[in-house]
Design a protein around this motif. Structure first.
Motif, PDB file in Angstrom:
ATOM      1  N   SER A 108      -9.098  -3.015  -5.159  1.00 18.00           N
ATOM      2  CA  SER A 108      -7.855  -2.988  -5.914  1.00 18.00           C
ATOM      3  C   SER A 108      -6.745  -2.610  -5.471  1.00 18.00           C
ATOM      4  O   SER A 108      -6.714  -2.038  -4.730  1.00 18.00           O
ATOM      5  N   VAL A 109      -5.344  -2.506  -5.588  1.00 20.80           N
ATOM      6  CA  VAL A 109      -4.448  -2.696  -5.326  1.00 20.80           C
ATOM      7  C   VAL A 109      -3.531  -1.126  -6.454  1.00 20.80           C
ATOM      8  O   VAL A 109      -3.303  -2.309  -7.905  1.00 20.80           O
ATOM      9  N   ASP A 110      -3.010   0.264  -6.331  1.00 17.25           N
ATOM     10  CA  ASP A 110      -3.200   0.591  -7.324  1.00 17.25           C
ATOM     11  C   ASP A 110      -1.292   0.605  -7.623  1.00 17.25           C
ATOM     12  O   ASP A 110      -0.204  -0.096  -6.313  1.00 17.25           O
ATOM     13  N   ASP A 111      -0.442   1.380  -8.843  1.00  9.73           N
ATOM     14  CA  ASP A 111       0.618   1.009  -8.307  1.00  9.73           C
ATOM     15  C   ASP A 111       1.630   1.791  -8.064  1.00  9.73           C
ATOM     16  O   ASP A 111       2.566   1.059  -7.325  1.00  9.73           O
ATOM     17  N   ALA A 112       0.830   3.117  -7.685  1.00 13.37           N
ATOM     18  CA  ALA A 112       1.403   3.661  -6.553  1.00 13.37           C
ATOM     19  C   ALA A 112       1.405   2.922  -4.829  1.00 13.37           C
ATOM     20  O   ALA A 112       2.355   3.794  -4.532  1.00 13.37           O
ATOM     21  N   ALA A 113       0.354   2.815  -4.551  1.00 14.32           N
ATOM     22  CA  ALA A 113       0.754   2.160  -3.246  1.00 14.32           C
ATOM     23  C   ALA A 113       1.665   0.656  -3.189  1.00 14.32           C
ATOM     24  O   ALA A 113       2.825   0.708  -2.288  1.00 14.32           O
ATOM     25  N   ILE A 114       1.940  -0.295  -4.657  1.00 16.37           N
ATOM     26  CA  ILE A 114       2.663  -1.162  -4.602  1.00 16.37           C
ATOM     27  C   ILE A 114       4.420   0.138  -4.754  1.00 16.37           C
ATOM     28  O   ILE A 114       5.236  -0.421  -3.505  1.00 16.37           O
ATOM     29  N   GLY A 115       4.026   0.461  -5.210  1.00 11.98           N
ATOM     30  CA  GLY A 115       5.235   1.115  -4.975  1.00 11.98           C
ATOM     31  C   GLY A 115       6.216   2.297  -3.932  1.00 11.98           C
ATOM     32  O   GLY A 115       6.972   2.087  -3.289  1.00 11.98           O
ATOM     33  N   ARG A 116       5.054   2.454  -3.010  1.00 16.34           N
ATOM     34  CA  ARG A 116       5.128   3.408  -2.195  1.00 16.34           C
ATOM     35  C   ARG A 116       5.921   1.781  -0.682  1.00 16.34           C
ATOM     36  O   ARG A 116       7.127   2.355  -0.038  1.00 16.34           O
ATOM     37  N   ALA A 117       5.458   0.448  -1.422  1.00 17.99           N
ATOM     38  CA  ALA A 117       5.198  -0.549  -0.082  1.00 17.99           C
ATOM     39  C   ALA A 117       7.185  -0.585  -0.118  1.00 17.99           C
ATOM     40  O   ALA A 117       7.643  -0.855   1.131  1.00 17.99           O
ATOM     41  N   ARG A 118       7.216  -0.470  -1.285  1.00 21.77           N
ATOM     42  CA  ARG A 118       8.586  -1.322  -1.940  1.00 21.77           C
ATOM     43  C   ARG A 118       9.403   0.044  -1.141  1.00 21.77           C
ATOM     44  O   ARG A 118      10.645   0.176  -0.916  1.00 21.77           O
ATOM     45  N   ASP A 119       9.327   1.178  -1.238  1.00 24.61           N
ATOM     46  CA  ASP A 119      10.746   1.970  -0.862  1.00 24.61           C
ATOM     47  C   ASP A 119       9.665   1.918   0.837  1.00 24.61           C
ATOM     48  O   ASP A 119      10.983   2.693   1.213  1.00 24.61           O
ATOM     49  N   LEU A 120       9.241   2.102   1.115  1.00 30.93           N
ATOM     50  CA  LEU A 120       8.674   1.945   2.739  1.00 30.93           C
ATOM     51  C   LEU A 120       9.528   1.300   3.215  1.00 30.93           C
ATOM     52  O   LEU A 120      10.591   0.979   4.160  1.00 30.93           O
ATOM     53  N   LEU A 121       9.405  -0.421   2.869  1.00 33.19           N
ATOM     54  CA  LEU A 121       9.960  -1.830   3.262  1.00 33.19           C
ATOM     55  C   LEU A 121      11.871  -2.079   2.807  1.00 33.19           C
ATOM     56  O   LEU A 121      12.457  -2.510   4.018  1.00 33.19           O
ATOM     57  N   GLY A 122      11.960  -1.295   2.121  1.00 35.10           N
ATOM     58  CA  GLY A 122      13.588  -1.350   1.412  1.00 35.10           C
ATOM     59  C   GLY A 122      13.568  -2.680   0.393  1.00 35.10           C
ATOM     60  O   GLY A 122      12.748  -3.445   0.317  1.00 35.10           O
ATOM     61  N   PRO A 123      14.314  -2.198   0.298  1.00 31.61           N
ATOM     62  CA  PRO A 123      14.830  -3.463  -0.809  1.00 31.61           C
ATOM     63  C   PRO A 123      15.173  -4.908  -0.948  1.00 31.61           C
ATOM     64  O   PRO A 123      14.893  -5.868  -1.352  1.00 31.61           O
ATOM     65  N   ASP A 124      15.184  -5.189   0.393  1.00 31.03           N
ATOM     66  CA  ASP A 124      15.969  -6.322   1.202  1.00 31.03           C
ATOM     67  C   ASP A 124      14.764  -7.150   1.849  1.00 31.03           C
ATOM     68  O   ASP A 124      14.720  -7.937   2.927  1.00 31.03           O
ATOM     69  N   ALA A 125      13.191  -6.537   2.141  1.00 35.77           N
ATOM     70  CA  ALA A 125      12.359  -6.737   2.815  1.00 35.77           C
ATOM     71  C   ALA A 125      12.051  -8.114   2.420  1.00 35.77           C
ATOM     72  O   ALA A 125      11.260  -8.660   3.889  1.00 35.77           O
ATOM     73  N   GLY A 126      11.732  -8.659   1.311  1.00 42.00           N
ATOM     74  CA  GLY A 126      10.896  -9.660   0.995  1.00 42.00           C
ATOM     75  C   GLY A 126       9.693  -9.189   0.608  1.00 42.00           C
ATOM     76  O   GLY A 126       8.886  -8.702   0.957  1.00 42.00           O
ATOM     77  N   VAL A 127       9.109 -10.898  -0.382  1.00 45.87           N
ATOM     78  CA  VAL A 127       7.688 -10.619  -0.224  1.00 45.87           C
ATOM     79  C   VAL A 127       6.587 -10.617   0.180  1.00 45.87           C
ATOM     80  O   VAL A 127       5.829 -10.063   0.571  1.00 45.87           O
ATOM     81  N   ARG A 128       6.972 -11.389   1.501  1.00 44.40           N
ATOM     82  CA  ARG A 128       5.736 -11.584   2.730  1.00 44.40           C
ATOM     83  C   ARG A 128       5.331 -10.194   3.044  1.00 44.40           C
ATOM     84  O   ARG A 128       4.028 -10.034   3.985  1.00 44.40           O
TER      85      ARG A 128
END
Length: 647
Positions: free
Chosen positions: A241-261
């Motif tokens: 599984s992937v926890d919520d902290a990993a998902i939030g960290r991915a968004r922080d690292l890639l930025g808001p305009d990175a895209g879902v893929r």
């Protein structure tokens, strides 16, 4: 992956921290270790089936492909060679495979799964597809990558029955960072694993680095990955599984305009690293490790300061200034002095003016080693990168094809005069006019076949047929190319027993290899005379007519000559139909001279092959003819194993 903490001075070594690399310390500044771990992750997780290497040395493409194949099979050598895609691949070469076999009833054509779809449902190691230059990949290869990468099920219906497959292949693509802007974003997003390997040098067995292309590099890298390799069945890595902290960290690292893929690719890589580490779920630490693996910068968090630590200088309360002024900040670099405005109210000076608006300026460039160099605004892109070239179907070009019928005219171009007069003659009595009248309803225009894009010219010397020769098997690669390309076939026959004039060559044009005249020409009995020079001249005239057409000429043409080079009829006899005494070697010399005219033609579109039946003596004559033609020589004594027509 992030390196674990240094080993303590006393054994035993501490276990790796959660989120650390499964192989212990894997330095992220070492491209070889990053590449090895990325290949392991791609082999273990089908969702990471696309690997894109940026700025890889061309000499290392083959060693890296062999390493990837060995990781997929779990052995030191890959089970089968990879499929290499380039600029010349077509849809017919990738999705279907056509097999042509000759029998007593003629030629049999069977269509089966192509190299991209065959074996996908079978067990075993996943196949490997290698793209040495992604920017030069053909449109058919780009569309195939977009459809297959990351897909669970694909339905294929191209030139045959519908077939549903589950893609298991892994794709290894190479591209320069300067050329990434020319590639479609739809295609780039399909490669979940992307990392820059500029300056990569694979490790040697002793630990030192070797120059690119060293023979021991592949074995050394495999030996270094012995602890991280897992059995790659192609069915996934298991329930992690992937926890919520990993998902939030991915968004922080890639930025808001990175895209879902991009976010999904980073999280899938983090989940794979967690599975290789034996963790039940992927955490924020695994996301950081995944980001470092592909080259995304991970900001270092500031260490927390203890309450007992003294405050650094310059951070204490500032002295109060005069009433009505703002305190001046130290160390900001602005240094603006307070100024008074509106009475006792003071405002800070804003410092030097800065330009705003759309004035030209330096475009921001991606950081060195970034896996997303296409984010640079100045990248030049194709308008329709996944579409093939358009062909002109209207105007004067449509009036140059072969007439195959007539139809009622809609304009006054390309009128079929005979059919129009016949239609008008039928209604003359009903119209009761003194003169022959043509009404608009009588007008008919010609229906013409489209100009062929590919042409196959066969020059068959029936007198060189050996007793056990099997021409359908020898010519199978060329006939298969003509069938899949919908090529027009022109057959020139020399030395047939039933020829209308044995001193002259005969020819006919067929719309395709399925024309009954084509298999009939492959089984004719041999005659006595061999007007080879006349046959070569007819082939040169046919190719000259085809290649000199501007805008309607074929994009590709093959000339296949099946002969032993023994021409016993001079060219003059082929023109007049009679001989003048002894001929000696005049027929051979005329054939070689006529072949030199073909050798000077446009070789960007024309390919020539000479099939040598291997007859003795004078076995060197086919090679002399091939040298003047600028052709390759195919062994005519072999059967289906002949490889010549690369199409």
């Amino acid at each position: 992956m992030a390196a674990v903490a240094p080993d303590p001075p006393t054994p035993p070594d501490p276990p790796p921290a959660r989120g650390a690399a499964p192989t212990g310390a894997v330095p992220h500044d070492d491209p070889a270790h990053r590449l090895g771990l990325a290949l392991v992750c791609a082999a273990a997780e089908p969702a990471l089936s696309g690997v894109l290497l940026l700025d890889l040395d061309p000499r290392l493409v083959d060693p890296v492909a062999r390493v990837f194949g060995a990781v997929l099979t779990g052995a030191d050598e890959p089970a089968r060679p990879p499929l290499v895609l380039g600029a010349a691949d077509r849809d017919e070469d990738l999705w279907t495979r056509t097999r042509i076999r000759g029998g007593e009833h003629g030629i049999t054509v069977r269509t089966g799964p192509g190299p991209l779809t065959e074996g996908d449902d079978a067990d075993g190691a996943p196949p490997l597809v290698v793209v040495p230059d992604l920017a030069r990949l053909s449109v058919a290869g780009m569309r195939a990558a977009v459809q297959l990468l990351g897909a669970d099920v694909v339905t294929v219906e191209r030139g045959g029955p519908r077939r549903t497959v589950r893609p298991r292949a892994r794709w290894l693509a190479v591209c320069r960072s300067a050329d990434v802007g020319r590639v479609s974003r739809h295609l780039l997003d399909r490669f979940a694993l992307r990392l820059s390997v500029a300056g990569l040098r694979l490790p040697a067995p002793g630990g030192a680095l070797q120059e690119p292309g060293a023979a021991e590099a592949r074995e050394a890298l495999l030996a270094g990955l012995a602890d991280t390799r897992r059995p790659a069945s192609g069915r996934g890595i298991g329930p992690v599984s992937v926890d919520d902290a990993a998902i939030g960290r991915a968004r922080d690292l890639l930025g808001p305009d990175a895209g879902v893929r991009r976010e999904l690719a980073l999280l899938r890589l983090a989940r794979t690293l967690a599975a290789l580490d034996g963790a039940p779920s992927a955490s924020a630490g695994h996301t950081d490790d995944a980001a470092r693996l592909i080259g995304v910068s991970v900001p270092q968090s500031a260490p927390e300061r203890a309450e007992s630590d003294p405050e650094p200088p310059g951070t204490g309360p500032e002295p109060a200034g005069p009433p009505g002024t703002l305190p001046e900040r130290h160390g900001t670099g602005g240094g603006g002095r307070p100024r008074t405005r509106d009475g006792a109210r003071a405002l800070r000076d804003t410092g030097p003016a800065e330009g705003i608006g759309t004035a030209p300026g330096a475009a921001p460039s991606p950081a060195a080693g970034s896996p997303y160099p296409e984010d640079e605004p100045a990248a030049v892109r194709d308008a329709v990168p996944l579409s093939g070239p358009r062909r002109r179907t209207t105007g004067p070009v449509s009036t140059r094809g072969t007439v195959i019928g007539t139809r009622r005219a809609t304009d006054l171009r390309d009128i079929a005069h005979v059919r129009t007069v016949r239609e008008a003659a039928v209604h003359q009595r009903a119209r009761r006019t003194e003169r022959f009248t043509v009404s608009p309803v009588d007008l008919h225009s010609n229906v013409r076949a489209a100009a062929p894009e590919r042409v196959l010219v066969l020059l068959l010397d029936h007198t060189c047929r050996a007793g056990d020769g099997n021409w359908p098997e020898v010519l199978a690669p060329f006939l298969q190319w003509a069938y899949t390309s919908r090529a027009t076939v022109q057959v020139i026959e020399v030395g047939a027993a039933d020829a209308a004039d044995e001193l002259r060559a005969g020819s006919f044009t067929a719309r395709g290899v399925l024309d009954p005249r084509v298999p009939a020409a492959l089984h004719r009995r041999a005659g006595r005379a061999t007007p080879l020079a006349h046959g070569v001249e007819l082939a040169a005239q046919a190719l000259r007519r085809l290649l000199r057409r501007q805008g309607t000429g074929p994009a590709e043409a093959w000339l296949v000559v099946v002969t032993d080079g023994r021409g016993n009829v001079p060219l003059r006899a082929g023109h007049t139909g009679r001989t003048d005494g002894e001929v000696a070697a005049a027929g051979v010399e005329d054939a070689v001279e006529a072949a030199s005219r073909i050798g000077a033609m446009d070789r960007t579109r024309l390919h020539v092959a000479v099939v040598d039946p291997g007859r003795e003596p004078y076995g060197d004559l086919p090679y002399v003819l091939a040298d003047r033609l600028g052709a390759i020589v195919v062994d005519g004594r072999r059967g289906p194993g002949t490889e010549a027509a690369g199409g």
